[in-house]
Write a protein that holds these residues in place. Structure first.
Motif, short mmCIF file in Angstrom:
data_model
loop_
_atom_site.label_atom_id
_atom_site.label_comp_id
_atom_site.label_asym_id
_atom_site.label_seq_id
_atom_site.Cartn_x
_atom_site.Cartn_y
_atom_site.Cartn_z
N THR A 1 0.84 -1.21 0.00
CA THR A 1 0.00 0.00 0.00
C THR A 1 0.87 1.25 0.00
OG1 THR A 1 -1.70 -1.15 1.24
CG2 THR A 1 -1.80 1.24 1.27
N VAL A 2 1.90 1.23 0.83
CA VAL A 2 2.75 2.41 0.96
C VAL A 2 3.60 2.61 -0.31
CG1 VAL A 2 4.68 3.42 2.24
CG2 VAL A 2 2.79 2.37 3.47
N ILE A 3 4.28 1.57 -0.78
CA ILE A 3 5.18 1.75 -1.93
C ILE A 3 4.41 1.72 -3.26
CG2 ILE A 3 7.26 0.95 -3.11
CD1 ILE A 3 8.15 -0.28 -0.46
N GLY A 4 3.60 0.67 -3.45
CA GLY A 4 2.85 0.56 -4.70
C GLY A 4 1.83 1.67 -4.84
N GLY A 5 1.13 1.97 -3.73
CA GLY A 5 0.14 3.05 -3.74
C GLY A 5 0.79 4.38 -4.09
N VAL A 6 1.91 4.68 -3.45
CA VAL A 6 2.60 5.95 -3.70
C VAL A 6 3.05 6.01 -5.16
CG1 VAL A 6 4.73 7.24 -3.17
CG2 VAL A 6 3.30 6.39 -1.33
N SER A 7 3.53 4.90 -5.69
CA SER A 7 3.98 4.86 -7.07
C SER A 7 2.82 5.22 -8.03
CB SER A 7 4.52 3.46 -7.36
OG SER A 7 4.81 3.32 -8.70
N LEU A 8 1.65 4.62 -7.79
CA LEU A 8 0.48 4.93 -8.64
C LEU A 8 0.01 6.36 -8.42
CD1 LEU A 8 -1.44 1.54 -8.26
CD2 LEU A 8 -0.24 2.37 -10.29
N MET A 9 0.18 6.87 -7.21
CA MET A 9 -0.19 8.26 -6.94
C MET A 9 0.72 9.23 -7.68
SD MET A 9 -1.03 8.02 -2.86
CE MET A 9 -0.36 9.63 -2.55
N ILE A 10 2.02 8.90 -7.72
CA ILE A 10 2.98 9.76 -8.44
C ILE A 10 2.59 9.79 -9.92
CG2 ILE A 10 5.41 10.04 -9.14
CD1 ILE A 10 6.16 8.78 -6.40
N LEU A 11 2.24 8.61 -10.44
CA LEU A 11 1.82 8.56 -11.85
C LEU A 11 0.58 9.42 -12.09
CD1 LEU A 11 2.23 4.86 -13.02
CD2 LEU A 11 3.49 6.88 -13.75
N GLY A 12 -0.35 9.38 -11.12
CA GLY A 12 -1.55 10.21 -11.21
C GLY A 12 -1.19 11.68 -11.28
N ALA A 13 -0.17 12.07 -10.49
CA ALA A 13 0.26 13.49 -10.49
C ALA A 13 0.89 13.86 -11.83
CB ALA A 13 1.23 13.72 -9.35
N TYR A 14 1.62 12.91 -12.45
CA TYR A 14 2.25 13.20 -13.76
C TYR A 14 1.23 13.17 -14.90
CZ TYR A 14 7.13 12.93 -12.21
OH TYR A 14 8.35 13.18 -11.62
N TYR A 15 0.24 12.26 -14.81
CA TYR A 15 -0.73 12.10 -15.92
C TYR A 15 -2.17 12.25 -15.40
CZ TYR A 15 3.42 10.13 -18.08
OH TYR A 15 4.69 9.95 -18.56
N PRO A 16 -2.51 13.42 -14.85
CA PRO A 16 -3.85 13.57 -14.27
C PRO A 16 -4.97 13.42 -15.29
CG PRO A 16 -2.75 15.69 -14.39
CD PRO A 16 -1.72 14.66 -14.75
N GLY A 17 -4.70 13.91 -16.50
CA GLY A 17 -5.74 13.86 -17.54
C GLY A 17 -6.11 12.43 -17.90
N ILE A 18 -5.19 11.49 -17.72
CA ILE A 18 -5.46 10.09 -18.08
C ILE A 18 -5.92 9.30 -16.85
CG2 ILE A 18 -4.39 7.96 -18.95
CD1 ILE A 18 -2.42 9.85 -20.48
N LEU A 19 -5.23 9.45 -15.74
CA LEU A 19 -5.50 8.58 -14.59
C LEU A 19 -6.54 9.14 -13.62
CD1 LEU A 19 -1.85 7.36 -13.88
CD2 LEU A 19 -3.69 6.09 -14.95
N ILE A 20 -6.53 10.44 -13.39
CA ILE A 20 -7.46 10.99 -12.38
C ILE A 20 -8.80 11.39 -13.01
CG2 ILE A 20 -7.77 12.73 -10.55
CD1 ILE A 20 -4.79 12.83 -10.20
#
Lengths: 698, 70
Positions: free
Chosen positions: A457-476
């Motif tokens: 949750t901490v590592i994998g979740g953070v990794s997916l969250m970082i991706l969300g911050a880089y690609y908000p238009g696609i992921l969020i």
């Protein structure tokens, strides 16, 4: 927009300085009650609910501060209050889940819970997130304080012939120095008692601005009629605009923020740990959310509401160049006379200081308990005796406070790029709280949640969250409920929903696949090249995480790689961590609170509710941790030998300052007399001839 | 007159999704025996928790009505 400067008069400055010095002296007086790190961090677990409630108020009101809520109140109206009225939904989880576990498991920090419930490695990862969260919060506090005081300062000052420009960052450094010094020497007891005063002062100052402001615009009817209908609604528009919409703020503040504040804000948890019992903690929480937060909503937003009404007047006194973050100070300056304005600003600054003090104190508690302590154990350093150890820990706590003050100042830099403190805080909450919130929540309420689950949750979740911050238009965007995306600060609020979902998804899926991970890990262990396989997976995971952090590769590749990395991390955790679900959940989940109480007491529970007795004390010439009451008094209390007891000075207004916890020893026949040890006298700070009350705990 | 998106939709969402979390919590603490209904204090807190949910719902409803019609 040009920044406003040089508000207030000399009288205001005198009032401000006198107020701040008085608060500092008041806090310093209570620092004498710190005997050890338990007192320094947790106030000795002795205080009444009302003292804790006022202390929470000072922390809550100032962290959800006058500056940021007045700004949104000025821009959008009464809906600025919604953040103060959406905290009740998680109260059952808190009152009958997390709070009793925190108290009865005797943890000194949230990461320590993760070691007890999962493993030392889970504690390590959670410590990193917890410190990031706290340092970020301190940064927000400093930024807010700087913005509150900057309008009062001249553009520059002349010191020994040198012209010094007063900048926001320069001012923050000075504020940080004063705040850090105060917390370093005061500790939690000082913080608690200054909060009590500041809680009252804050309410008074905020209500004064609101009431005098209404009078200024011509009374309640004039105030109400000046405002447009949209502006009087208590909840914001569902999904517009991007900088203030209901659904985004619901997920960022009502869900991530509320759970984060109640469950993982170490500063707040330490307040509850200072309460004399779990029930007192429940009283403090309920009173605070039901009564103090609605009042606080008016107190913190009132300046903005009045400012808006003033701006609707034909001869509006509000300068056209006023930035939203400065509206509270601008309004207070217009409507208050000299001296009163100084008092309002002083209470605001002092309250903000109180929030930062609490967080600095929490940071050093986490550092001492979760970094310094484990490292010391790891190095197997032998201490000569406990007293020396305590002294050293207290010194480390003070040094840590200084270090975190510096880090807090550095944390201001990224947040200052947001147009208002509200948005900076919103982004901070929606980004940093979800992984920890999910980890705590699943840990407490789902017995099956495993160490692999929490680490993933901490590592994998953070990794997916970082991706969300880089690609908000696609992921969020699939979760955005139609809220518009601001290209500069995309999905400041609704990002919390995506972040919460990915962390929850990772935690749940990894836990459900636990049997498969165990089976694969066992097969790897049996193989001859098990070390090579595990090391390869660790290296691969590190490479993938670095690629995500630096955004190397496209979104599709990084997303799939993150999922692959999460599986590898789960496998690595399962391979290394020896986990016994029976032992590791005993007394540490919501389903085993009764057991937690038994472990806390060390024997079978006695939960019959008896009377509280008033007694006079006599000293026993030993240091044994037992008190002796008469047979008659013990009967009234339904108490038995070995039960836990709370003994306090009978003067209720002291709020438990002079008190101690102990156990019932052998009864005697002197009715109305309690025999205490010298250690009780010392710890309880008792005064000769002052009667005491004794209350059976369990 | 403000639109439904500005008035009752946020209210319904707040007490619908928030209510889901709240009632899930109430059921969970009961099921996990975090709350012990044999204890007088716990029975008191059970009532207070329900009261809190409807108390905030009422405040928000009244504020919306006041904004629209007062």
């Amino acid at each position: 927009m040009d920044r406003l400067h040089t508000m207030g008069t000399q009288t205001d400055w005198v009032v401000m300085i006198v107020y701040l010095v008085a608060i500092l002296l008041f806090g310093s007086y209570f620092s004498k009650y710190n005997h050890n790190t338990t007192d320094f961090f947790f106030g000795g677990r002795r205080f009444s609910w009302w003292l804790i409630a006022m202390s929470i108020l000072a922390t809550g009101v100032s962290s959800h501060s006058f500056v940021k809520y007045s700004a949104k109140a000025w821009e959008y109206g009464f809906s600025s209050s919604m953040s103060y009225m959406n905290d009740w939904f998680f109260i059952p989880f808190f009152m009958f889940g997390w709070l009793p576990i925190v108290v009865y498991s005797k943890i000194r920090s949230i990461p320590e819970y993760f070691e007890k419930r999962f493993s030392p490695s889970a504690r390590f990862f959670v410590t990193i997130l917890q410190l990031l969260y706290l340092v970020g919060y301190i940064g927000i506090g400093f930024l807010t304080m700087g913005k509150a005081i900057l309008p009062l300062m001249p553009p520059s000052i002349n010191l020994f012939g040198i012209e010094i420009n007063i900048t926001l960052m320069g001012l923050i450094i000075v504020i940080a120095f004063v705040t850090g010094a105060y917390t370093t020497f005061g500790g939690q007891i000082a913080v608690l008692f200054t909060d009590l005063v500041q809680g009252f002062m804050l309410l008074l100052a905020g209500l004064m601005v609101f009431i005098i402001g209404i009078d200024y615009v011509g009374g309640w009817h004039a105030f109400w009629n000046l405002l447009p209908t949209d502006w009087k609604l208590p909840l914001a528009h569902f999904n517009k605009p991007s900088d203030f919409n209901f659904v985004g703020i619901f997920w960022q503040d009502g869900i991530a923020g509320s759970v984060g504040f109640l469950f993982m804000n170490m500063g707040l948890i330490m307040r509850f740990m200072s309460a004399k019992s779990v029930n007192e903690g429940r009283k403090a929480a309920a009173f605070n959310i039901l009564f103090m937060l609605p009042i606080s909503a008016i107190v913190v937003s009132g300046g903005g509401w009045v400012g808006k009404a003033m701006s609707m007047l034909s001869n509006s006194p509000i300068p056209a160049n006023t930035e939203p973050d400065f509206i509270f100070v601008v309004v207070a300056n217009i409507i208050m006379g000299p001296g009163i304005f100084g008092f309002v600003i002083a209470s605001l600054a002092a309250a903000l200081m109180s929030t930062v003090n609490t967080l600095l104190n929490a940071c050093s508690a986490v550092y001492v308990n979760d970094v310094y302590g484990p490292i010391k154990v790891w190095l197997k350093k032998k201490q000569k005796n406990d007293k020396v150890d305590e002294k050293r820990a207290l010194l480390v706590a003070r040094i840590a406070t200084v270090a975190f003050t510096v880090l807090g100042v550095l944390a201001v830099i990224p947040f200052s790029s947001y147009p208002t403190v509200y948005e900076a805080h919103g982004y901070f909450h929606s980004t940093l709280t979800p992984p920890l919130v999910i980890a705590i929540f699943l840990g407490v309420f789902w017995k099956k949640f495993t160490p692999a689950g929490v680490i993933a949750t901490v590592i994998g979740g953070v990794s997916l969250m970082i991706l969300g911050a880089y690609y908000p238009g696609i992921l969020i965007s699939p979760f955005d409920y139609g809220t518009p995306m601001d290209p500069v600060h995309p999905y400041t609020y609704i990002g919390a929903l995506y972040n919460t979902l990915v962390c929850l998804g990772v935690g749940v899926i990894v836990t459900l696949l636990q049997n498969q991970f165990i089976s694969i890990a066992n097969r790897i262990k049996k193989g001859s090249s098990h070390n090579l396989i595990i090391v390869t997976m660790i290296v691969l995971s590190s490479i993938i995480f670095s690629m995500v952090v630096f955004n190397i590769g496209g979104v599709q590749f990084l997303f799939i790689a993150s999922l692959f990395m999460t599986l590898m991390i789960s496998l690595i955790s399962t391979y290394y961590i020896k986990y016994d679900p029976v032992i590791k959940t005993e007394g540490l989940t919501a389903g085993s609170i009764h057991r937690a109480k038994e472990l806390f007491k060390g024997s079978k529970l006695n939960e019959r509710e008896g009377e509280i007795v008033k007694v006079n004390w006599k000293l026993r010439e030993d240091d044994e941790d037992l008190i002796n009451l008469s047979n008659h008094d013990m009967k009234k209390m339904y108490a038995e030998e070995g039960d836990l007891v709370y003994v306090s000075d009978a003067r209720k207004y002291l709020g438990g300052l002079k008190s101690f916890h102990s156990r019932f020893g052998k009864p005697h026949n002197e009715e109305g007399i309690i025999y205490i040890s010298r250690e009780h006298l010392r710890n309880g700070l008792l005064i000769k001839d002052r009667p005491l009350t004794a209350e059976k705990e369990m | 007159m403000p639109s439904f998106f500005n008035t009752w939709l946020p209210f319904i969402y707040l007490y619908g999704v928030g209510g889901f979390c709240f009632f899930a919590g109430m059921i969970l603490i009961r099921k996990l025996k975090g709350i012990d209904m044999r204890q007088k204090k716990h029975r008191f807190w059970w009532k207070v928790m329900f009261f809190g949910y409807f108390y905030f719902m009422l405040i928000h409803a009244l504020l919306i009505i006041a904004a629209l019609y007062w």
